[in-house]
Design a protein around this motif. Structure first.
Motif, short mmCIF file in Angstrom:
data_model
loop_
_atom_site.label_atom_id
_atom_site.label_comp_id
_atom_site.label_asym_id
_atom_site.label_seq_id
_atom_site.Cartn_x
_atom_site.Cartn_y
_atom_site.Cartn_z
N LEU A 146 6.94 -1.00 -13.61
CA LEU A 146 7.59 -2.29 -13.36
C LEU A 146 7.34 -2.80 -11.96
O LEU A 146 7.63 -3.96 -11.66
CB LEU A 146 9.10 -2.20 -13.61
N PHE A 147 6.80 -1.94 -11.10
CA PHE A 147 6.48 -2.37 -9.75
C PHE A 147 5.04 -2.85 -9.61
O PHE A 147 4.68 -3.46 -8.60
CB PHE A 147 6.74 -1.23 -8.75
N ALA A 148 4.19 -2.57 -10.61
CA ALA A 148 2.76 -2.84 -10.47
C ALA A 148 2.47 -4.32 -10.21
O ALA A 148 1.64 -4.66 -9.36
CB ALA A 148 2.03 -2.37 -11.73
N ALA A 149 3.13 -5.22 -10.93
CA ALA A 149 2.89 -6.65 -10.72
C ALA A 149 3.43 -7.10 -9.36
O ALA A 149 2.84 -7.98 -8.71
CB ALA A 149 3.54 -7.46 -11.84
N ILE A 150 4.55 -6.52 -8.92
CA ILE A 150 5.08 -6.84 -7.59
C ILE A 150 4.09 -6.40 -6.52
O ILE A 150 3.81 -7.13 -5.57
CB ILE A 150 6.44 -6.15 -7.38
N ARG A 151 3.55 -5.19 -6.68
CA ARG A 151 2.56 -4.69 -5.71
C ARG A 151 1.36 -5.65 -5.64
O ARG A 151 0.85 -5.94 -4.55
CB ARG A 151 2.10 -3.29 -6.11
N HIS A 152 0.92 -6.13 -6.80
CA HIS A 152 -0.19 -7.08 -6.83
C HIS A 152 0.17 -8.36 -6.09
O HIS A 152 -0.62 -8.87 -5.28
CB HIS A 152 -0.55 -7.40 -8.29
N ARG A 153 1.36 -8.90 -6.33
CA ARG A 153 1.78 -10.14 -5.68
C ARG A 153 1.91 -9.98 -4.17
O ARG A 153 1.69 -10.93 -3.41
CB ARG A 153 3.09 -10.64 -6.27
N LEU A 154 2.25 -8.79 -3.72
CA LEU A 154 2.38 -8.56 -2.28
C LEU A 154 1.03 -8.62 -1.56
O LEU A 154 0.98 -8.79 -0.34
CB LEU A 154 3.04 -7.21 -2.02
N THR A 155 -0.06 -8.48 -2.29
CA THR A 155 -1.40 -8.58 -1.69
C THR A 155 -1.86 -10.03 -1.60
O THR A 155 -2.90 -10.30 -0.99
CB THR A 155 -2.43 -7.77 -2.49
N LEU A 156 -1.12 -10.95 -2.21
CA LEU A 156 -1.50 -12.37 -2.25
C LEU A 156 -0.61 -13.17 -1.30
O LEU A 156 0.47 -12.71 -0.92
CB LEU A 156 -1.33 -12.91 -3.68
N VAL A 189 0.81 -1.22 0.00
CA VAL A 189 0.00 0.00 0.00
C VAL A 189 0.85 1.27 0.00
O VAL A 189 0.31 2.38 -0.06
CB VAL A 189 -0.96 0.03 1.21
N ASP A 190 2.17 1.14 0.06
CA ASP A 190 3.06 2.30 0.07
C ASP A 190 3.20 2.85 -1.35
O ASP A 190 3.92 2.30 -2.18
CB ASP A 190 4.43 1.89 0.62
N GLN A 191 2.50 3.96 -1.62
CA GLN A 191 2.50 4.52 -2.96
C GLN A 191 3.78 5.27 -3.32
O GLN A 191 3.97 5.68 -4.45
CB GLN A 191 1.29 5.44 -3.14
N GLU A 192 4.66 5.45 -2.35
CA GLU A 192 5.97 6.03 -2.64
C GLU A 192 6.91 4.97 -3.21
O GLU A 192 7.94 5.30 -3.81
CB GLU A 192 6.60 6.61 -1.36
N LEU A 193 6.56 3.71 -3.00
CA LEU A 193 7.45 2.61 -3.35
C LEU A 193 7.36 2.29 -4.84
O LEU A 193 6.29 2.30 -5.44
CB LEU A 193 7.08 1.38 -2.54
N HIS A 222 8.92 9.69 -8.59
CA HIS A 222 7.47 9.82 -8.65
C HIS A 222 6.89 8.79 -9.60
O HIS A 222 7.59 8.25 -10.47
CB HIS A 222 7.08 11.24 -9.06
N ALA A 223 5.61 8.52 -9.46
CA ALA A 223 4.97 7.36 -10.07
C ALA A 223 5.25 7.20 -11.56
O ALA A 223 5.63 6.12 -12.02
CB ALA A 223 3.46 7.41 -9.82
N ASP A 224 5.07 8.27 -12.34
CA ASP A 224 5.15 8.15 -13.79
C ASP A 224 6.47 8.60 -14.39
O ASP A 224 6.59 8.76 -15.60
CB ASP A 224 4.00 8.93 -14.44
N GLU A 225 7.47 8.81 -13.56
CA GLU A 225 8.78 9.21 -14.06
C GLU A 225 9.52 8.00 -14.62
O GLU A 225 9.45 6.91 -14.05
CB GLU A 225 9.62 9.82 -12.95
N SER A 230 8.50 3.22 -15.99
CA SER A 230 8.34 4.20 -14.93
C SER A 230 8.53 3.57 -13.55
O SER A 230 8.59 2.35 -13.40
CB SER A 230 6.95 4.85 -15.01
N HIS A 231 8.60 4.44 -12.55
CA HIS A 231 8.75 4.02 -11.16
C HIS A 231 7.67 3.02 -10.74
O HIS A 231 7.94 2.05 -10.04
CB HIS A 231 8.69 5.27 -10.28
N HIS A 232 6.45 3.24 -11.20
CA HIS A 232 5.34 2.38 -10.81
C HIS A 232 5.06 1.25 -11.81
O HIS A 232 4.50 0.23 -11.41
CB HIS A 232 4.07 3.20 -10.61
#
Length: 553
Positions: free
Chosen positions: A195-205, A12-16, A168-171, A191-193
């Motif tokens: 390549l991290f989007a799939a990781i963020r999804h997996r962290l919720t599982l 849930v850390d949107q800075e990450l 920042h997210a879209d940089e 962007s910052h977010h």
């Protein structure tokens, strides 16, 4: 803090994102002594095959960041990284991201002349490289400044590293490139977010089986490696990074390091399937994890027969013989595999089935007007997902050509069935329309040959249109103990669909060295077609006869 809570907080850390996972985790001060990355070479005074703790990894990256800062590398500078080892590729990416520069990672196998032109189009600030790749670049007139040799960067003082850059997210944070099978590799900006989007999804599982100890047999300059590094860090698990991904190298690493899972591309699975796996200690493996092109059934079946996995049995959860193979379809531009399907020794959904889409992905099968097609209809694959790249660096023409109606057009041809399973049949550039209106799909034809011809290890189907005639050449690479003199024409034709078999002009056994490959191991079919049209009898280097037929092989 419990690991489950840690993963939930990271999700849930949107800075990450991919620009700051390491510095964020180190800044939390949790698990600083836990092992993280292991490299197969010595680097910055640290021995090969010995894990770096989170603190040690952070300090070595800070040392490199300090050295880069001393070279006047600044935020938003694009810096090409063209090196030999996984250690130098990963640490350079992390250090450049730490100071806010944009690393452009170049596969070590890209030839020097190609790398020079690629770097020129990047308009890079400078190039980080090693002695071997400086020599590779030297004859080709590189105009971009060469920075310090990567072997010198580890001498920086971590205490002198500049403040951690705030992404920042879209940089844009990192640039990787396509396989280059159709020409010059395309520079893909992430962007910052993204390549991290799939990781963020997996962290919720729940954390998946085989994630505690992973071996990355991935091209070290690929987006998949960037994802793997950050996935491992976020899950607080160990990842060993291989600098080279040949079958023997991977098997030796498995025996030495005892991973639970191996991450790789289709080319590596092909090489592994050609080995006598019974001669290797693979008991630690529970998961083979494929990304990029989907894998072939013939190769998957050989891999899932070894290792062991936790399964539901009549007496409860128990370890059983045989492993999982997680397949799918992805690309540099997609940022992550968009589909998934899990094979075991008991599954039988093959035929280039790439599975169902991940929850974060919206996919469509589209016609040439970008209108949706129904079940069973073959069309272009369109993707809408947070994992998608920003586009092609310094190439808005190609970026916008591949985006229509909210979808990225991947260049793949697929269809889906009534139950929502998707199947990959070919790359659009490799499929050929026949005079009767039907289409010849080379990838699906290769799948059929491999599935039906047991002593064929790898197959390349090359279909070329000349005027109103389509000529197909089938190139076979055989398993080591197969009879090279046997005529396999009838067996191959029987494996193919009738309308494909009718176009086959030649079936020939070739040495692997005669098949041109891109830096990630993909066959360069465009180059093979060019050679055919130039009069070469593909697979031998000999000329075709003047009437368009082929001379005896």
């Amino acid at each position: 803090m419990k690991p489950t809570n840690d993963r939930a907080q990271l999700a849930v850390d949107q800075e990450l994102g991919i620009g700051n996972v390491l510095t964020s985790l180190a800044g939390r001060g949790i698990g600083l002594d836990r092992p993280t990355l292991t490299f197969d070479t010595d680097v910055d005074g640290h021995p090969a095959w010995q894990a770096l703790t989170l603190h040690e990894l952070d300090q070595r990256v800070a040392a490199r960041a300090a050295a880069l800062n001393a070279l006047d590398i600044a935020p938003r500078d694009c810096v090409a990284v063209y090196v030999s080892t996984g250690a130098d590729m990963v640490l350079s990416y992390l250090a450049l991201a730490r100071i806010g520069a944009i690393p452009a990672l170049i596969n070590a196998r890209v030839p020097g002349a190609t790398a020079v032109e690629y770097i020129r189009r990047l308009r890079a600030t400078g190039v980080l490289t090693d002695a071997a790749h400086r020599a590779e670049l030297a004859p080709h007139g590189l105009e971009t400044p060469l920075l310090a040799d990567v072997s010198e960067l580890g001498g920086g003082n971590p205490a002198e590293a500049p403040p951690v850059y705030r992404h920042h997210a879209d940089e844009p944070v990192v640039i990787t490139h396509s396989s280059g099978t159709t020409g010059l590799p395309k520079a893909v900006a992430h962007s910052h977010h993204s390549l991290f989007a799939a990781i963020r999804h997996r962290l919720t599982l729940p954390k998946g089986q085989g994630l505690d100890r992973m071996l990355a047999a991935l091209p070290t300059a690929h987006a998949a490696m960037v994802i793997a590094v950050n996935l491992a860090l976020c899950n607080r698990v160990q990842l060993a990074v291989l600098s080279e991904q040949s079958g023997t190298t991977v098997l030796e690493a498995v025996e030495r390091w005892k991973p639970q899972s191996v991450l790789g591309f289709a080319a590596t699975w092909s090489e592994l399937a050609g080995e006598d796996l019974s001669q290797w200690d693979l008991d630690s493996i529970s998961v083979w994890w494929n990304t990029g092109d989907c894998a072939h059934e013939a190769h998957i079946r050989r891999l899932v027969a070894v290792g062991s996995r936790m399964s539901l049995t009549p007496t409860g959860i128990a370890r059983t013989k045989g492993s999982h193979f997680v397949d799918g379809l992805g690309s540099t531009e997609m940022g992550h595999s968009q589909f998934f399907i899990t094979h075991t020794p008991t599954t039988d959904r093959y035929g280039r089935c790439i599975g169902r889409p991940h929850a974060f992905s919206t996919v469509a099968v589209l016609d040439d007007d970008c209108e949706p097609l129904g079940p069973g209809e073959v069309g272009q694959l369109g993707i809408s997902a947070p994992t998608l790249s920003l586009g092609y660096w310094n190439d808005s023409t190609t970026t916008y050509r591949t985006r229509r109606n909210g979808f990225f057009l991947t260049g793949d041809l697929v269809h889906r069935d009534e139950d929502g399973w998707f199947y990959h049949v070919d790359r659009a550039v490799d499929a050929v329309e026949l005079p009767d209106g039907r289409r010849l799909f080379t990838a699906m034809s290769e799948e059929r040959v491999l599935a039906d011809c047991g002593d064929v290890l790898e197959c390349t189907v090359l279909a070329v249109r000349e005027a109103d005639r389509v000529t197909t050449t089938v190139l076979l690479i055989l398993a080591d103990k197969a009879d090279r003199e046997a005529d396999r024409t009838a067996e191959v034709l029987a494996a193919l669909e009738d309308h494909v078999a009718a176009t086959v002009d030649r079936v020939v056994v070739v040495d692997p060295e005669l098949i041109p490959l891109g830096p990630t191991g993909k066959v360069r079919k465009v180059l093979l077609r060019e050679r055919f049209l130039a009069g070469e009898q593909v697979g031998t280097g000999q000329p075709r006869t003047g009437d368009g037929t082929v001379s005896a092989s």
